[in-house]
Design an enzyme around this catalytic site. Structure first.
Site, PDB file in Angstrom:
ATOM      1  N   GLY A 453     -10.805  -1.899   5.197  1.00  0.00           N
ATOM      2  CA  GLY A 453      -9.437  -2.138   5.603  1.00  0.00           C
ATOM      3  C   GLY A 453      -8.579  -0.893   5.591  1.00  0.00           C
ATOM      4  CB  THR A 454      -8.936   2.339   3.922  1.00  0.00           C
ATOM      5  OG1 THR A 454     -10.344   2.476   4.120  1.00  0.00           O
ATOM      6  CG2 THR A 454      -8.702   1.704   2.558  1.00  0.00           C
ATOM      7  NE  ARG A 613      -4.839  18.576   9.634  1.00  0.00           N
ATOM      8  CZ  ARG A 613      -5.705  19.169  10.463  1.00  0.00           C
ATOM      9  NH1 ARG A 613      -6.875  19.599   9.970  1.00  0.00           N
ATOM     10  NH2 ARG A 613      -5.422  19.343  11.727  1.00  0.00           N
ATOM     11  CB  THR A 619      -4.569   4.515   8.768  1.00  0.00           C
ATOM     12  OG1 THR A 619      -4.765   5.928   8.865  1.00  0.00           O
ATOM     13  CG2 THR A 619      -5.082   3.850  10.040  1.00  0.00           C
ATOM     14  N   GLY A 687      -7.163  11.754  -0.539  1.00  0.00           N
ATOM     15  CA  GLY A 687      -7.059  10.313  -0.331  1.00  0.00           C
ATOM     16  C   GLY A 687      -5.646   9.796  -0.544  1.00  0.00           C
ATOM     17  CD  GLU A 690      -8.129   4.042  -5.778  1.00  0.00           C
ATOM     18  OE1 GLU A 690      -8.513   3.360  -6.741  1.00  0.00           O
ATOM     19  OE2 GLU A 690      -8.769   5.018  -5.347  1.00  0.00           O
TER      20      GLU A 690
END
Length: 723
Positions: A453-454, A613, A619, A687, A690
């Protein structure tokens, strides 16, 4: 043309909204049977069965219990796989019924009679503290200290020493755990809802004693994981065991109550935080002692002390983690494991100390800003948290805040403004990808990663389109299959930093092959050019600066055998593991609290992030917002209620396990600095999945204190705690 950073819409979006995207339970398999798990109703003891009535029920193929289950050569101690009659926790799988239809399996499972010899259960968390222990684990060290904390606290002009607690949390993704297992001789095929297809492949092969290449795992789409689908759980092996035993394919889908117990959860945390500071606001010592629960089967550490080691400049820091064994299922990673709960404790404690010092909470954090890693003294790969503070504060209007609690009001609501620092470790793992130019003009980009889903389908497409200068619409992305080049687990906010360098490298190598083919082809318009003078543009190969000298890639391939041209690349981390690499952010929240009823409403949130970046702005924004929603839920709603007499979870459904709905979520404004971190990977990306959770719970809790003057240190903050 699509370039990195563009808000390319999700390439898998149409398949999902039209229902053509196949999730793991949706593959039609000839001869398929259906399984249902029988779960334990005691927390500790031994079990035996009376199953004759279930075996006679219509459509039943088999009732598998510890008495008749096939033996596994290498069972995992964390899993309960019907290899013995021991019961370690409530809702543990203790038998499996296989039938021709789902309804038949469900009904027959209700006829299985379990008879127990109960044993004393460990179900008192606080009573287990004297026997707590550091535990064995592969994550960050549970204990880490430097300086002299006792001396630092003794020299402090002001201290805060408080206990902060968080409850058990369950993941509750929309898609439950689902597995289809099928054997062909000694070859096993598994469709599984997982965040790590390679992990399922390796662990399944090990437990059944077959070569890794004999196990094929597919997971094209995952309907939410949040950590609970990161490890292999008992139901996957039980489905494969049942399929082997009945010699037919077996589908096993957990129902919602079965999701509470055998597939992990965020454990309890009990965090004692002691801070000391000089009268002008310089930290002299930080002490953070964490107790969390684990199971009797395996150690799992919720590393809540981790963020305390990296967030603020302090000469004396001590962090300690201890595990308490309970008769509950083994805990597991839950989105931002450890960091979500740990930032709540340390960031509320920092707010408390700021008030004790009569300092603005933002200014107090700036006074203790860590330019370098507080432990090693080494510089971070990149850190621009000051910019996050200043931009978020300006956007929020923090300078208008009245420091005094209960000083801001809007009608019947007490208004509070709170803030916190956010952080999450940044890392990547080895990954591989393949890029193939097809004779029909389409480009295949493939990697054995997962789409949870990411947006992995989309970012793989975006990176390939950017490197190859072909339209994104001409690219087909494939993932979620162990027959593809291997990639790591989709967890730890490291998928983007792991797989995009591999996609970039494969695309560059495929591009080099095509350029070499073209310059060596006498019929090509770019024949004889130096390879550095040739490039791609909109699906064509061109001689730079000579636009007339170009041709389509399909024409080039047609003239050279009409065969695909492909390249596979593997990349590995380029950063020394000892180099501090973290993402940071600043989050500000406004709440309104009903003056009489204590009802809390989050009114707005502003956050700015330093995460390297940004590969896709659309998204990334979605991930930031999703994390903040989870952080609001952490602060106000989520709590697994356990009947501690029996270890039974009593709110094991989505009616009673509270998560936010649209009415609970305010206006959320998020942005990122978009400064690449090329020390971590070739694309400079870290990332984003989270970090949005971390700090959010504290920002909301701090805003509630500012509104009400009442400090609640036991999450979630519900109206009864404010009255």
């Amino acid at each position: 043309m699509t370039t990195i950073g563009d808000p390319l819409p999700r390439v898998d979006g149409p398949a999902k909204v039209t229902g053509t995207a196949k999730f793991s339970a949706e593959f039609p398999i000839p001869g398929l049977t259906y399984a249902w798990l029988v779960m334990s109703t005691i927390p500790s003891g031994r079990v035996r069965f009376r199953s004759a009535e279930a075996e006679r029920a219509l459509g039943v193929v088999a009732v598998i219990t510890p008495a008749n289950a096939i033996r596994l050569p290498a069972p995992e101690k964390r899993l309960t796989l019907l290899q013995d009659d021991r019961v370690y926790y409530q809702n543990q799988p203790i038998a499996i019924v296989v039938a021709e239809t789902l309804e038949q399996a469900h009904y027959a499972a209700s006829l299985v009679q379990a008879q127990y010899d109960t044993a004393p259960a460990k179900l008192d968390f606080l009573a287990g503290f004297p026997e707590s222990y550091p535990g064995e684990h592969n994550k960050e060290p549970g204990d880490q200290s430097w300086g002299d904390v006792d001396a630092g606290l003794k020299s402090a002009a002001v201290q805060v020493d408080q206990l902060y607690t968080t409850p058990i949390h369950h993941h509750s993704p929309i898609e439950p755990h689902a597995t289809i297992a099928q054997w062909d001789g000694d070859r096993l095929t598994i469709h599984d809802a997982t965040q790590h297809i390679t992990g399922v492949q390796e662990d399944s092969a090990k437990m059944f004693g077959i070569p890794k290449e004999n196990v094929h795992v597919a997971s094209l789409f995952v309907g939410g994981g949040f950590g609970c689908k990161g490890q292999l759980w008992s139901h996957v092996i039980l489905a494969a065991l049942a399929a082997k035993q009945v010699k037919r394919p077996v589908k096993l889908v957990l129902d919602r109550p079965q999701m509470f117990g055998p597939i992990g959860a965020r454990p309890l945390t009990h965090q004692q935080v002691t801070l000391g500071a000089t009268s002008d606001g310089k930290l002299t010592a930080i002490k953070h002692v964490v107790h969390t629960n684990t199971s009797l089967l395996e150690d799992y550490l919720e590393s809540a002390a981790f963020p305390t080691r990296v967030m603020y400049a302090c000469p004396n820091i001590s962090t300690t983690s201890r595990l308490v064994q309970l008769n509950l299922g083994t805990p597991t990673y839950t989105r931002a494991p450890g960091v979500a709960t740990g930032t709540y404790a340390i960031e509320v404690a920092m707010d408390e100390l700021a008030y004790a010092l009569k300092m603005d909470p933002l200014q107090f954090r700036l006074a203790n800003y860590a330019e370098n890693d507080p432990h090693s003294g080494k510089p971070f790969t990149e850190k621009h948290l000051r910019d996050c503070y200043s931009k978020a504060a300006a956007q929020f209007g923090w300078e208008k805040r009245n420091h005094q609690p209960r000083s801001m009001r809007d009608g019947h609501e007490l208004i509070g403004w709170g803030m916190a620092t956010e952080t999450y470790p940044a890392k990547n793992l080895p990954a591989s990808a393949m890029v193939r130019f097809q004779p029909n003009g389409r480009v295949l980009v493939a990697s054995g990663t997962q789409e949870i889903g990411t947006g992995n389908y989309t970012i793989m497409t975006e990176v390939a389109a950017d490197v190859l200068r072909v339209p994104a619409s001409s690219i087909d992305a494939r993932l979620g299959d162990t027959s593809l080049p291997e990639a790591p687990i989709s967890a730890g906010s490291m998928s983007t930093a792991s797989i995009t360098p591999a996609v970039k490298a494969a695309a560059e190598q495929a591009k080099e092959k095509l350029i070499a083919m073209a310059v060596g082809d006498p019929k090509s318009p770019v024949h004889g050019a130096a390879t550095g003078d040739v490039d791609f543009q909109n699906g064509n190969i061109i001689w730079k600066g000579q636009t007339a000298k170009s041709e389509s890639l399909t024409a080039l391939l047609r003239r050279n055998g009409n065969r695909p041209v492909e390249a596979t690349a593997s990349t590995k981390p380029q950063l020394d593991p000892k180099t501090p690499c973290h993402s940071f952010g600043a989050i500000f929240a406004e709440v309104g609290v009903d003056a009489d009823l204590g009802m809390v409403r989050v009114k707005r949130v502003v956050a700015v992030y330093d995460v390297g970046r940004i590969i896709n702005r659309r998204t990334a924004r979605s991930q930031f917002i999703g994390g903040i929603v989870w952080g609001i839920s952490l602060a106000l709603l989520e709590e697994t209620h356990v009947d501690w007499r029996y270890g039974r979870i009593v709110n094991h459904d989505l009616e009673k396990y509270h998560v936010p709905v649209n009415a609970d979520i305010p206006n959320i404004e998020v942005s990122a600095l978009d400064i690449p971190d090329y020390k971590l990977d070739t694309l400079g990306a870290r990332g984003v999945g989270e970090i949005g959770i971390t700090g959010t719970g504290a920002a909301v809790a701090n805003a509630i204190f500012h509104a009400t003057g009442k400090r609640v240190r036991d999450l979630p903050i519900t109206p009864d705690k404010l009255l």
